[in-house]
Design a protein around this motif. Structure first.
Motif, mmCIF file in Angstrom:
data_model
loop_
_atom_site.group_PDB
_atom_site.id
_atom_site.type_symbol
_atom_site.label_atom_id
_atom_site.label_comp_id
_atom_site.label_asym_id
_atom_site.label_seq_id
_atom_site.Cartn_x
_atom_site.Cartn_y
_atom_site.Cartn_z
ATOM 1 N N ARG A 8 0.742 -1.241 -0.170
ATOM 2 C CA ARG A 8 -0.110 -0.025 0.061
ATOM 3 C C ARG A 8 0.956 1.199 0.014
ATOM 4 O O ARG A 8 1.622 1.346 0.954
ATOM 5 C CB ARG A 8 -0.895 -0.060 1.294
ATOM 6 N N VAL A 30 -1.242 -0.790 -4.187
ATOM 7 C CA VAL A 30 -2.473 -0.191 -4.026
ATOM 8 C C VAL A 30 -2.131 1.441 -3.784
ATOM 9 O O VAL A 30 -1.488 1.813 -2.685
ATOM 10 C CB VAL A 30 -3.155 -0.742 -2.772
ATOM 11 N N PHE A 49 -0.086 1.072 5.752
ATOM 12 C CA PHE A 49 0.904 1.661 4.427
ATOM 13 C C PHE A 49 2.076 0.919 4.524
ATOM 14 O O PHE A 49 2.812 0.911 5.751
ATOM 15 C CB PHE A 49 0.699 3.056 4.583
#
Length: 651
Positions: A8, A30, A49
């Motif tokens: 992420r 992502v 993240f």
């Protein structure tokens, strides 16, 4: 790569091109763009993240300030930071402000550094606190053995310094009235459930734990979900190898008497978690010989659902025959010595009949007389990690050879040119004059051609040595031939930058691997040459020296008269992806790989530098002991070697 396991990427606003978002999406990552800086920091604090991207559109100082603010914000210590900049000379400042890597404002550079950052946070040795399922699984397994054994009275939580509760057993969740779903969703925060009057004590304890790895148990309260105050005695400690994550026992003070015995047992288990983060735990009672272990230990060695055998014979039989004597000697030294910890590297037979490289480490418990009565440890399968390290070393070695390709081609072309010329002369002479050809001229021409062929053979042999994908077997290596081999590879690049000075004293063979030692010296030489300015060959100097270094070691130094390394950067030069080279000229892996290789030889590498006067890298390697067995040469691991030079060697 897209899916729940996909990296992420959080992209902070600032760049007009949107290149980072497009490149991340193209790689299956992502990509999450933040509406503004504040929204980005909120996302970072509440969602998992892997990487944060900062694009420098305005003044450099704004980017530096954002980088520092991001690192200090909740969740900022868990991500790799890619700083994208168009400012020349901004690399050092951005790295000092907390960036992991720096990319030029060009798509190829952004792509390379984005992939590097993802690799960095997803590498096998990364800290295990990110909330990706694969990362959390390690903490889950580390805590599993505590959930059942102490579910009634001892609370256990895995924490991070930002306040997050990464995992907890049922006992702790029952104390504070939260559920496992709350933990998995990130809704349980140990700072938030601490009453205000206890937070100062928490901060003092946290500072001590981050500094020393552990702090004495202390009393405090937690706020339960229903508003109750829960008095507890807690004992926090860092997980070994982590800087800001650890384990914490929470003892319900109301059940003190009923749980005194369980607390003493759990404290021993806590030391195990701190010292050995692998998930295959074992416990050896030396007085009875009985060995017990975790569920993972049983499946790892294929003992089925039953407990591990009554004695340790079954385990010794699973150690590879070439490693068995060395492992036995290591255990005997641990039991008979006075150290509290030990670690071993060896190959062991798994349940499926294959052998795995394992790292076994643990602690020795002693009675009042100093006699060992119990050993506890944990086994980690490092086979995949070692294979990855080998591939990474080979890739770096080939990259170094690519840097030297033009020089190597020049060194081969010179002898090839006069080989071809001399052979053509001999052919023409024989065709024109036949038996009347001058024999002395023909022999001289062929001798020169043979000499050129020998030079080409030496250069090609060097290329084969550096490009072979060996597995790091260690043995006696003569340093001088390795240096001469490296110089044949690098002399063209060195000659265009500086005078080369050799001070090679006679030294004994070192305990190393020829190709890997050559890679270390080659990287240091290439770094020295790249640090020197162009057009000042007569003023620049690169010096290579070797000398004995007591006790029982050999010192190799590579020094240059370049600009030197700033004091604030020296502590980071061996970190992966850290580089002071201009953007696009280096990945920052060379010195990190050098450090890993030298450490695997049980050696040390360090640097001395003065700004404006150059840098001197010093490698200390152990002299090869011909009495050492091949098993020790194969599995001499990196654990236990110091990262700093001893004081007497640094003077």
């Amino acid at each position: 790569m897209a899916g729940p396991q996909a990296p992420r990427i959080l992209i902070f606003p600032g760049g007009p091109s949107g290149a980072a978002q497009a490149l991340a999406a193209a790689r299956g990552y992502v990509a999450v763009p933040a509406r503004d800086v504040e929204a980005g920091l909120d996302l970072l604090a509440t969602q998992p993240f892997d990487v944060a991207v900062l694009e420098d559109e305005g003044p450099l100082e704004d980017t530096l300030a954002l980088c520092r603010r991001l690192r200090a914000a909740p969740g900022g210590d868990r991500v790799a930071v890619v700083a994208v900049t168009g400012s020349a000379g901004a690399t050092a400042a951005l790295l000092e402000a907390g960036a992991t890597v720096v990319a030029a404002a060009l798509e190829p550079s952004i792509a390379i550094q984005l992939d590097a950052a993802v690799w960095w946070v997803r590498r096998p040795s990364a800290h295990v606190a990110d909330r990706a399922p694969a990362e959390r699984a390690l903490l889950e397994r580390a805590a599993r053995s505590f959930r059942d054994a102490s579910a009634e009275v001892i609370g256990l939580l895995m924490w991070d310094a930002a306040g997050g509760v990464l995992d907890a057993n049922d006992a702790f969740l029952g104390m504070v009235g939260y559920t496992r779903e709350d933990v998995e969703a990130g809704r349980l925060n140990w700072m938030a459930i601490t009453p205000p009057e206890h937070r100062a004590a928490d901060q003092r304890a946290l500072s001590e734990v981050l500094k020393n790895g552990v702090c004495p148990p202390f009393e405090k309260e937690f706020l339960a979900r229903d508003g109750r105050r829960v008095p507890v005695l807690i004992a926090p400690a860092l997980v070994e190898g982590a800087r800001d994550r650890g384990v914490c026992f929470a003892f319900d003070m109301k059940a003190r008497k009923a749980a005194e015995d369980a607390l003493r047992t759990s404290e021993e288990r806590m030391r195990l978690v701190v010292r050995a983060t692998s998930d295959a735990f074992w416990d050896w009672d030396l007085s009875s010989g009985r060995v017990t272990g975790s569920e993972r230990m049983r499946s790892f060695y294929g003992t089925g659902g039953a407990d591990i055998e009554e004695d340790a014979v079954w385990w010794f039989e699973r150690v590879h025959p070439e490693d068995r004597d060395r492992v036995m000697n290591g255990l005997r030294r641990a039991m008979e010595g006075d150290e509290g910890t030990f670690e071993l590297w060896y190959r062991c037979l798994l349940a499926d009949g294959s052998y795995a490289d394992v790292h076994d480490r643990g602690i020795v418990l002693r009675d009042a007389t100093g006699r060992a009565y119990r050993m506890l440890g944990a086994v980690s399968d490092v086979t995949e990690r070692r294979q990855m390290e080998t591939r990474l070393q080979l890739a770096d070695r080939m990259a170094s050879l690519g840097t030297l390709a033009a020089g190597v081609a020049h060194e081969i072309n010179n002898p090839l040119a006069y080989m071809v010329a001399n052979v053509d002369f001999a052919r023409k002479e024989l065709r024109a004059k036949g038996a009347g050809a001058r024999l002395d001229a023909l022999l001289s021409a062929l001798d020169e051609a043979a000499e050129g062929g020998a030079r080409v053979r030496h250069i090609v042999g060097g290329l084969k040595t550096f490009s072979r994908a060996d597995y790091g077997e260690l043995g006696p290596v003569d340093v001088d031939p390795v240096i001469q081999l490296v110089l044949r590879m690098a002399q063209q690049q060195i000659r265009s930058k500086a005078r080369l000075v050799l001070e090679l004293r006679p030294v004994p063979a070192v305990h190393a691997n020829e190709a890997q030692l050559g890679q270390v010296i080659l990287n240091l030489l290439v770094n020295a040459a790249q640090a020197l300015p162009e057009g000042k060959v007569s003023e620049n100097e690169i010096r290579i020296s070797t000398a004995p270094a007591p006790p029982g070691r050999v010192c190799i130094e590579v020094c240059d008269t370049g600009p030197g390394i700033a004091p604030e950067l020296r502590s980071r030069i061996f970190d992966p992806f850290f580089t002071t080279k201009p953007i696009g000229e280096g990945t920052g892996l060379g010195l990190a790989i050098c450090h890993g290789i030298v450490t695997s030889f049980r050696g040390e590498i360090g640097v001395e530098s003065e700004v404006g006067k150059g840098a001197c890298f010093r490698v200390l390697l152990p002299v090869h002991d011909h009495r050492a067995g091949t098993g020790e040469e194969r599995n001499a691991g990196s654990g236990g070697a110091s990262d700093e030079l001893p004081e007497e060697a640094a003077q």
